[in-house]
Design a protein around this motif. Structure first.
Motif, PDB file in Angstrom:
ATOM      1  N   ILE A  65       0.861  -1.175   0.000  1.00  0.00           N
ATOM      2  CA  ILE A  65       0.000   0.000   0.000  1.00  0.00           C
ATOM      3  C   ILE A  65       0.894   1.221   0.000  1.00  0.00           C
ATOM      4  N   ASN A  66       0.718   2.060  -1.002  1.00  0.00           N
ATOM      5  CA  ASN A  66       1.531   3.252  -1.138  1.00  0.00           C
ATOM      6  C   ASN A  66       1.010   4.324  -0.190  1.00  0.00           C
ATOM      7  N   GLY A  67       1.886   4.917   0.582  1.00  0.00           N
ATOM      8  CA  GLY A  67       1.508   5.964   1.514  1.00  0.00           C
ATOM      9  C   GLY A  67       1.638   7.339   0.924  1.00  0.00           C
ATOM     10  N   ASP A  68       1.260   7.502  -0.329  1.00  0.00           N
ATOM     11  CA  ASP A  68       1.387   8.777  -1.022  1.00  0.00           C
ATOM     12  C   ASP A  68       0.460   9.806  -0.382  1.00  0.00           C
ATOM     13  N   PRO A  69       0.981  10.957   0.064  1.00  0.00           N
ATOM     14  CA  PRO A  69       0.141  11.968   0.695  1.00  0.00           C
ATOM     15  C   PRO A  69      -0.947  12.521  -0.225  1.00  0.00           C
TER      16      PRO A  69
ATOM     17  N   ARG B 273      -4.101  10.475  -0.005  1.00  0.00           N
ATOM     18  CA  ARG B 273      -4.853  10.648   1.232  1.00  0.00           C
ATOM     19  C   ARG B 273      -5.675  11.932   1.221  1.00  0.00           C
ATOM     20  N   ARG B 274      -5.203  12.963   0.555  1.00  0.00           N
ATOM     21  CA  ARG B 274      -5.933  14.231   0.527  1.00  0.00           C
ATOM     22  C   ARG B 274      -7.208  14.140  -0.304  1.00  0.00           C
TER      23      ARG B 274
ATOM     24  N   ASP C 276      -9.499  11.885  -0.383  1.00  0.00           N
ATOM     25  CA  ASP C 276     -10.667  11.256   0.221  1.00  0.00           C
ATOM     26  C   ASP C 276     -11.505  12.232   1.041  1.00  0.00           C
TER      27      ASP C 276
END
Length: 145
Positions: free
Chosen positions: A129-133, A136-137, A139
């Motif tokens: 799972i890529n933790g790309d910021p 996340r923004r 959603d």
């Protein structure tokens, strides 16, 4: 025990017999069965439960190409492996990366670069799972508009 006696015992000048009063009579010297330390069977060791659930990650920091075998054995068991090649010479590090590429090709895994000379090898049944910021923004969790 007086302070001079304590200091002498601490320096090893006299025998410190004061600690004998703390021994319990239930534990005599002759009752040792010689067995190794036995853990209560109700207690699960963390590595056992992690292995049963498939929640193990191996970390290997090889010194030379000879240590590549440890990487292969862990990966063949289905364990994701973090290879830290920072302690190796560049030529040997390249050989280990080539070895890892063969591993992931043969076992249908994947390889990802974590940082400079640090790689993550994941088996075929593992999702990364890529933790790309930016992802996340989108959603709207912290979106105040």
């Amino acid at each position: 025990m007086g302070s001079v006696r304590k200091a002498s015992a601490w320096l090893g000048l006299v025998d410190d017999n004061d600690d004998e009063r703390y021994y319990d009579d239930d534990y005599s010297e002759g009752t040792d069965s010689g067995d190794a330390w036995v853990t209560d069977p109700r207690v699960k060791v963390a590595t056992d439960s992690a292995e049963e659930r498939g929640r193990r990650i191996g970390t290997v920091t090889p010194d030379s190409f000879r240590d590549a075998r440890a990487i292969g054995e862990l990966f063949r068991e289905g364990v994701p492996v973090i290879m830290n090649l920072t302690a190796m010479e560049p030529a040997d590090a390249k050989r280990v990366v080539d070895f890892a590429a063969g591993l992931i090709f043969g076992l249908r895994g994947s390889i990802d670069r974590v940082s400079n000379r640090v790689f993550l090898l994941t088996p075929a049944n593992t999702e990364i799972i890529n933790g790309d910021p930016a992802a996340r923004r989108s959603d709207g969790f912290f979106n105040q508009s």
